[in-house]
Motif scaffolding. Structure first.
Motif: not given
Length: 269
Positions: A1-6, A26-35, A55-58
């Protein structure tokens, strides 16, 4: 999975379809995001989002554009708000001399307060740096002499010297959709030279949508396009790029459970 770190899921651009945006990620395998927080006074919006989606952190912090508005926000304020279990970073804070929306002394004061909070909490400082390389280098090196702190140069678009000096201080470097732009060869050259264990990817959504979505509203699902270009730059497969950047994220953002990233065992030293 990928992470969108920002990304900035609290921005009005996403209000009408936030659930759909997270589902598409999630469908694009971006399993976690940091807002990422840009105003401490709007922290309640960040808290509401991270509590609504597993699956969203901040983060908590004040963007340099808003530094003048929040000069009364102290390191202790940031430390207190960072006690929330899903707040995993401090910032974004930094220096933006391109727009100068806040006076430079206010930006510097804010950055130093955020550094103090990162040093105390051990949470990574998310750094915004635009057209301020010399001052950023001087502040980071001077503050590191007072005591180390984890940090990330986010949405990297600065010069090679800031990247080199930042890495020497232990910082990580994150690349956004800018990496995919036709006129960004200098940024791709920097990405090719960053140590493999210091690389992250992000969107900075809703801004800076990568090719082939340039000009559109960016969203976390598009992290995959930036990761594909990073793979080409590094000579890695897409799978290796996902594995490496996610492991790097886990090493820096230690408060995020490794299980949330599909990783087993203890965090790497």
């Amino acid at each position: 999975m990928l992470v969108d770190s920002h990304c900035h899921l609290d921005f009005p651009d996403f209000a009408a379809d936030r659930g759909g945006i997270i589902a598409r990620a999630k469908a694009a395998d971006v399993g976690l995001m940091v807002t990422i927080s840009t105003r401490v006074r709007k922290f309640d919006q960040i808290r509401e989002i991270i509590e609504a989606y597993d699956n969203v952190y901040g983060s908590v912090g004040t963007h340099p554009h808003n530094a003048q508005e929040e000069l009364d926000v102290t390191a202790d304020d940031l430390i207190r708000l960072a006690e929330h279990p899903k707040i995993v970073a401090i910032g974004e804070a930094g220096l933006d001399y391109h727009y100068d929306n806040s006076p430079r002394d206010a930006q510097i004061q804010g950055l130093r307060a955020h550094i103090a909070a990162a040093r105390t909490t051990g949470l990574p400082l998310v750094i915004h740096a635009r057209e301020a390389d010399e001052d950023m280098i001087a502040i980071l090196e001077g503050e590191t002499e007072k005591g180390a702190f984890p940090a990330l140069l986010h949405c990297f678009s600065s010069g090679a010297e800031l990247a080199r000096r930042g890495v020497a201080l232990g910082l990580y470097v994150s690349f956004s959709g800018i990496l995919t732009f036709k006129n960004s060869q200098a940024i791709r050259d920097i990405a090719a030279e960053i140590p493999a264990d210091r690389l992250l990817v992000e969107t900075d959504a809703p801004y800076l949508a990568p090719v082939p979505h340039r000009g559109q509203t960016n969203e976390p699902a598009y992290t995959a396009h930036t990761a594909s270009v990073l793979a080409e730059v590094r000579g890695w497969s897409r799978e290796e790029t996902a594995r490496r950047t996610t492991e790097n994220f886990a090493r820096l953002f230690r408060k995020v459970p490794r299980s949330a990233l599909g990783l087993e065992g203890e965090a790497a030293a």
